[in-house]
Design an enzyme around this catalytic site. Structure first.
Site, PDB file in Angstrom:
ATOM      1  N   ASN A   7       1.115  -1.264  -0.134  1.00  0.00           N
ATOM      2  CA  ASN A   7       0.355  -0.100   0.296  1.00  0.00           C
ATOM      3  C   ASN A   7       0.438   1.090  -0.226  1.00  0.00           C
ATOM      4  OD1 ASN A   7      -2.032   2.411   0.528  1.00  0.00           O
ATOM      5  ND2 ASN A   7      -2.865   1.221   2.357  1.00  0.00           N
ATOM      6  N   LYS A  14       3.274   0.701   3.087  1.00  0.00           N
ATOM      7  CA  LYS A  14       3.075   0.201   4.186  1.00  0.00           C
ATOM      8  C   LYS A  14       2.704  -1.552   3.290  1.00  0.00           C
ATOM      9  CE  LYS A  14      -0.845   2.265   5.355  1.00  0.00           C
ATOM     10  NZ  LYS A  14      -1.785   2.861   6.422  1.00  0.00           N
ATOM     11  N   ARG A  62      -2.580  -1.982  -3.651  1.00  0.00           N
ATOM     12  CA  ARG A  62      -3.440  -1.212  -3.266  1.00  0.00           C
ATOM     13  C   ARG A  62      -3.650   0.222  -4.599  1.00  0.00           C
ATOM     14  NH1 ARG A  62      -4.892   3.338   0.831  1.00  0.00           N
ATOM     15  NH2 ARG A  62      -6.928   3.615   0.211  1.00  0.00           N
ATOM     16  N   HIS A 151     -12.867   2.950  -0.725  1.00  0.00           N
ATOM     17  CA  HIS A 151     -13.086   2.154  -0.005  1.00  0.00           C
ATOM     18  C   HIS A 151     -13.348   0.716  -0.064  1.00  0.00           C
ATOM     19  CE1 HIS A 151     -13.254   5.739   3.437  1.00  0.00           C
ATOM     20  NE2 HIS A 151     -12.327   4.899   3.600  1.00  0.00           N
ATOM     21  N   LEU A 180     -16.276   3.599   9.234  1.00  0.00           N
ATOM     22  CA  LEU A 180     -15.768   4.664  10.233  1.00  0.00           C
ATOM     23  C   LEU A 180     -14.090   5.182   9.821  1.00  0.00           C
ATOM     24  CD1 LEU A 180     -18.826   4.778  11.449  1.00  0.00           C
ATOM     25  CD2 LEU A 180     -18.684   5.682   9.009  1.00  0.00           C
ATOM     26  N   ASN A 182     -10.442   7.454   9.407  1.00  0.00           N
ATOM     27  CA  ASN A 182      -9.716   9.119   9.277  1.00  0.00           C
ATOM     28  C   ASN A 182     -10.796   9.349   8.253  1.00  0.00           C
ATOM     29  OD1 ASN A 182      -8.302   9.962  11.044  1.00  0.00           O
ATOM     30  ND2 ASN A 182      -7.055   8.771  10.412  1.00  0.00           N
ATOM     31  N   ARG A 212     -11.993  15.313   6.609  1.00  0.00           N
ATOM     32  CA  ARG A 212     -12.699  16.734   5.461  1.00  0.00           C
ATOM     33  C   ARG A 212     -14.551  16.790   5.710  1.00  0.00           C
ATOM     34  NH1 ARG A 212     -11.398  11.502   2.421  1.00  0.00           N
ATOM     35  NH2 ARG A 212      -8.947  11.043   3.531  1.00  0.00           N
ATOM     36  N   ASP A 252      -8.972  12.950  16.083  1.00  0.00           N
ATOM     37  CA  ASP A 252      -9.293  11.415  16.955  1.00  0.00           C
ATOM     38  C   ASP A 252      -9.942  11.785  17.904  1.00  0.00           C
ATOM     39  OD1 ASP A 252      -8.291  10.004  19.130  1.00  0.00           O
ATOM     40  OD2 ASP A 252      -6.428   9.386  18.055  1.00  0.00           O
ATOM     41  N   ARG A 254     -11.225   9.758  19.985  1.00  0.00           N
ATOM     42  CA  ARG A 254     -10.939   9.080  21.477  1.00  0.00           C
ATOM     43  C   ARG A 254     -10.968  11.003  22.095  1.00  0.00           C
ATOM     44  NH1 ARG A 254      -7.046   4.521  19.974  1.00  0.00           N
ATOM     45  NH2 ARG A 254      -7.230   6.290  18.107  1.00  0.00           N
ATOM     46  N   ILE A 301     -13.101   3.687  13.803  1.00  0.00           N
ATOM     47  CA  ILE A 301     -14.550   4.895  14.929  1.00  0.00           C
ATOM     48  C   ILE A 301     -15.465   3.443  14.838  1.00  0.00           C
ATOM     49  CG2 ILE A 301     -16.392   6.128  14.730  1.00  0.00           C
ATOM     50  CD1 ILE A 301     -13.747   8.235  13.743  1.00  0.00           C
ATOM     51  N   ASN A 304     -14.832   0.367  17.315  1.00  0.00           N
ATOM     52  CA  ASN A 304     -14.516   0.939  18.361  1.00  0.00           C
ATOM     53  C   ASN A 304     -14.831   1.643  19.476  1.00  0.00           C
ATOM     54  OD1 ASN A 304     -11.186  -1.078  18.452  1.00  0.00           O
ATOM     55  ND2 ASN A 304     -10.772   0.542  16.829  1.00  0.00           N
ATOM     56  N   GLU A 358      -8.177  -5.081   4.805  1.00  0.00           N
ATOM     57  CA  GLU A 358      -7.754  -5.145   3.811  1.00  0.00           C
ATOM     58  C   GLU A 358      -6.779  -5.861   2.875  1.00  0.00           C
ATOM     59  OE1 GLU A 358      -9.156  -0.233   3.201  1.00  0.00           O
ATOM     60  OE2 GLU A 358      -8.925  -0.335   4.971  1.00  0.00           O
TER      61      GLU A 358
HETATM   62  P1  ADP Z   1      -7.731   5.018   9.016  1.00  0.00           P
HETATM   63  O1  ADP Z   1      -8.643   5.385   8.051  1.00  0.00           O
HETATM   64  O2  ADP Z   1      -6.450   5.971   8.551  1.00  0.00           O
HETATM   65  O3  ADP Z   1      -7.799   3.333   8.463  1.00  0.00           O
HETATM   66  P2  ADP Z   1      -8.466   3.985  10.972  1.00  0.00           P
HETATM   67  O4  ADP Z   1      -9.723   3.170  10.310  1.00  0.00           O
HETATM   68  O5  ADP Z   1      -7.553   3.499  11.897  1.00  0.00           O
HETATM   69  O6  ADP Z   1      -8.108   4.904   9.944  1.00  0.00           O
HETATM   70  O7  ADP Z   1      -9.499   5.380  12.029  1.00  0.00           O
HETATM   71  C1  ADP Z   1      -8.909   6.580  13.070  1.00  0.00           C
HETATM   72  C2  ADP Z   1      -9.929   6.931  13.529  1.00  0.00           C
HETATM   73  O8  ADP Z   1     -10.721   5.783  14.191  1.00  0.00           O
HETATM   74  C3  ADP Z   1      -9.478   7.518  14.367  1.00  0.00           C
HETATM   75  O9  ADP Z   1     -10.240   8.789  14.293  1.00  0.00           O
HETATM   76  C4  ADP Z   1      -9.704   7.233  15.665  1.00  0.00           C
HETATM   77  O10 ADP Z   1     -10.251   8.200  16.566  1.00  0.00           O
HETATM   78  C5  ADP Z   1     -10.772   6.114  15.909  1.00  0.00           C
HETATM   79  N1  ADP Z   1     -10.679   5.887  17.125  1.00  0.00           N
HETATM   80  C6  ADP Z   1      -9.981   4.156  16.920  1.00  0.00           C
HETATM   81  N2  ADP Z   1      -9.809   4.138  18.311  1.00  0.00           N
HETATM   82  C7  ADP Z   1     -11.147   3.894  18.400  1.00  0.00           C
HETATM   83  C8  ADP Z   1     -12.106   3.858  20.112  1.00  0.00           C
HETATM   84  N3  ADP Z   1     -10.987   3.559  21.014  1.00  0.00           N
HETATM   85  N4  ADP Z   1     -12.837   5.342  20.680  1.00  0.00           N
HETATM   86  C9  ADP Z   1     -13.014   6.122  19.718  1.00  0.00           C
HETATM   87  N5  ADP Z   1     -12.346   6.152  18.372  1.00  0.00           N
HETATM   88  C10 ADP Z   1     -11.419   5.541  18.348  1.00  0.00           C
END
Ligand code: ADP
Length: 582
Positions: A7, A14, A62, A151, A180, A182, A212, A252, A254, A301, A304, A358
């Site tokens: 990727n 990656k 990718r 995606h 969901l 970034n 975005r 983020d 969190r 998101i 988690n 992925e």
């Molecule tokens: P990318 O699209 O870059 O691959 P990810 O799928 O890893 O991103 O998602 C990143 C998002 O997930 C960030 O906004 C992060 O805050 C959120 N995230 C990860 N763990 C948690 C959690 N435990 N609670 C809330 N949000 C989380």
């Protein structure tokens, strides 16, 4: 087969070594500071040094944008590289980095098949009504403006995992997948295909994302471009909006959740806007599909955030969605254990949290392409049959329309063994118009199905989905008038998906299998045409024949009874060309 999955981004590479059979990651890593301090070739060199103990059966790359051309994972050759290059204007940040990785990796591993897996491919078969923006088609064509969606690898993967978990064929389900992370997007997956997705020509449209904006009035873009200039607007909408822009706290979730709990109003609003947008899309996509069987949440998101899931899924009981609070709180997913069902037992719609993967999907697709490389085979002629509009009836419909206990009268046999055109005819009635004298085909089936062309559809004033025969769930309603009665079907009207019937022996000869999609090129006439997405249907009961409808035949100016030669043009068994004999 071990697959090296690459990727390649603009500033990092990656990689993962994946055992394509089991899906396990055997090695993984990330090379940073690419572009600034080291070239993509240097980075690929580091990847190969780090994975030196492995022998690769394929390399899966990718690729973000495959434009209109790529429906599926594709073996990379010079022609494919040129086509990816042609998509650079559509993904100016991503495709050049992807290409740099492809070039470096092919040079380093020249004897291994390299396969491109596109983020856009899963969405290529979206219906035109979903792909088309309501602007002047000349402007759209000149600038490549349409919905492509992104995606796709993740949406397809989690939908498949969900179907397996639910012990259903994905082809029988209507699923909304919410990726969901970034970046964030929603997808309506109907019968295994993407029929709508929230990202558009670029990844800026749709859901609220890390930085975005997602959807906004296009007038806002004009207004900002006039006030700030184009580059500053680009920056504002792509990098300073979304959760980060709304909350003022970075992207983020969190941190934003922590601040919201502490009473920060901007953080609370950011969370509310994000969840509201997601919920809005769930409602819209349930309407697009005419129903819903499952919702899947994935990405950082989706996997988690208990809180965000709860907010998104609240007040969806009217759709049959019922989330079990405890299950939602306890849901933990990982690559080893990728699914958590967070619905109440009585929920009509299953709500699942699924860990996306992925890299695994890319490895699976790359391995399949690598294993599918076949030798050129001589293949015989394939007849093309043009199906006029027609009707299949079940026993109850026969009784109602033609009288209790009535039977179909064979008028003439059809090419598929046991099938015949009946003497009986009916009138089809839609809200706008009627078509008389539509032939019934026999024998009777288990359910009613009415197959019309796009032209008929306009005459009738209905919107019929393009479907495989027998897949009428959620299709369009239609009324049938017969000599003894009138039947209102709640569903059953379709445009038939073009397809080729063949026996297992034919499939072997052509190097295809049931469920494959092939391209069929009709050449040698005044209007050469390539039919894409022709479904291959294999059964002992079939006779070799391609079926298209009257609109499709007219487009190619095909005569009834046309036949052709199926000829492999390349060594990957997915491109076949059918040459017409005149
Ligand atoms: P990318 O699209 O870059 O691959 P990810 O799928 O890893 O991103 O998602 C990143 C998002 O997930 C960030 O906004 C992060 O805050 C959120 N995230 C990860 N763990 C948690 C959690 N435990 N609670 C809330 N949000 C989380």
């Amino acid at each position: 087969m071990h697959v090296l999955v690459i990727n390649c981004g603009s500033s990092s590479v990656k990689y993962q070594v994946v055992d394509a059979a089991g899906g396990d990651a055997l090695a993984e890593g990330k090379i940073e500071r690419v572009g600034a301090e080291k070239s993509h070739a240097d980075a690929i060199g580091e990847v190969l040094a780090a994975t030196a103990g492995h022998t690769f059966g394929a390399v899966g790359h990718r690729v973000v944008h495959g434009g209109e051309r790529f429906h599926d994972a594709t073996r990379i050759d010079e022609d494919v590289i040129a086509a990816i290059e042609a998509c650079v204007p559509l993904a100016p940040l991503h495709n050049p980095a992807n290409l740099a990785g492809i070039r470096a990796a092919r040079e380093a591993l020249p004897d291994v098949p390299h396969v491109a897996v596109f983020d856009t491919a899963f969405h290529v078969r979206m219906p035109r009504r979903a792909k088309t923006y309501a602007i002047d088609p000349a402007v759209a064509d000149a600038h490549g403006i349409r919905r492509y969606g992104f995606h796709g690898t993740s949406h397809e993967y989690v939908a498949q995992v969900a179907a397996r978990f639910l012990e259903h064929d994905l082809a029988d389900l209507r699923v909304i997948t919410l990726h969901l992370g970034n970046g964030a997007s929603a997808c309506a997956v109907e019968m295994g295909s993407s029929v709508e997705t929230s990202m558009g020509m670029t990844p800026l449209e749709g859901l609220v994302m890390g930085t975005r904006s997602g959807d906004l009035d296009p007038g806002v873009v004009l207004h900002l471009a006039r006030a700030l200039g184009v580059d500053a607007t680009d920056d504002a909408l792509n990098r300073a909006s979304g959760l980060a822009g709304l909350s003022g706290l970075g992207n983020d979730l969190r941190d934003i959740q922590d601040r919201a709990e502490a009473g920060d109003d901007r953080a609370r609003l950011a969370i509310n806007v994000f969840a509201h947008r997601c919920r809005k899309y769930v409602g819209a996509y349930a309407a697009v599909m005419g129903g819903l069987d499952a919702i899947v949440l994935t990405g950082g998101i989706g996997e988690n955030s208990v809180e965000m899931r709860r907010r998104i899924l609240q007040r969806l009981e009217f759709l049959g969605v019922r989330v079990d609070e405890d299950a939602n709180r306890d849901a933990k997913v990982s690559h080893a254990s990728p699914v958590a069902d967070i619905s109440e037992a009585r929920a009509r719609v299953r709500t699942l949290v699924v860990a996306t993967n992925e890299e695994r999907m890319i490895a699976t697709k790359a391995a399949a392409v690598a294993a599918g490389i076949k030798q050129v085979k001589a293949a015989g002629p394939i007849p093309i049959a043009v199906s006029a509009r027609h009707i299949h009836l079940d026993r109850a419909a026969m009784d109602l329309l033609f009288g209790d206990g009535s039977e179909l009268t064979e008028y003439k046999p059809l090419s598929q063994p046991g099938q015949y055109a009946a003497a009986e005819k009916l009138t089809i009635v839609g809200p706008r118009g009627r078509i008389e004298g539509v032939r019934v085909l026999g024998p009777l089936r288990r359910s009613c199905q009415v197959e019309v062309s796009r032209t008929d559809e306009f005459k009738l004033g209905v919107d019929a989905p393009v479907r495989h025969s027998g897949k009428t769930e959620g299709s369009a309603p239609i009324t049938l008038e017969g000599p003894k009665g009138t039947l209102h079907l709640k569903e059953g009207l379709i445009c038939a998906w073009r397809h080729i019937h063949m026996t297992p022996a034919d499939a072997e000869a052509y190097g295809v299998k049931d469920g494959d999609f092939v391209e069929v090129e009709v050449t040698g006439g005044p209007r050469d045409l390539t039919f894409g997405d022709v479904a291959v249907r294999v059964s002992e009961k079939y006779a070799l024949e391609m079926h298209i409808d009257t609109d499709e035949a007219n487009a190619a100016e095909l005569d009834r009874g046309a036949a052709g030669d199926l000829v492999y043009e390349d060594i990957v068994g997915s491109t076949a060309s059918l040459q017409r004999k005149r």
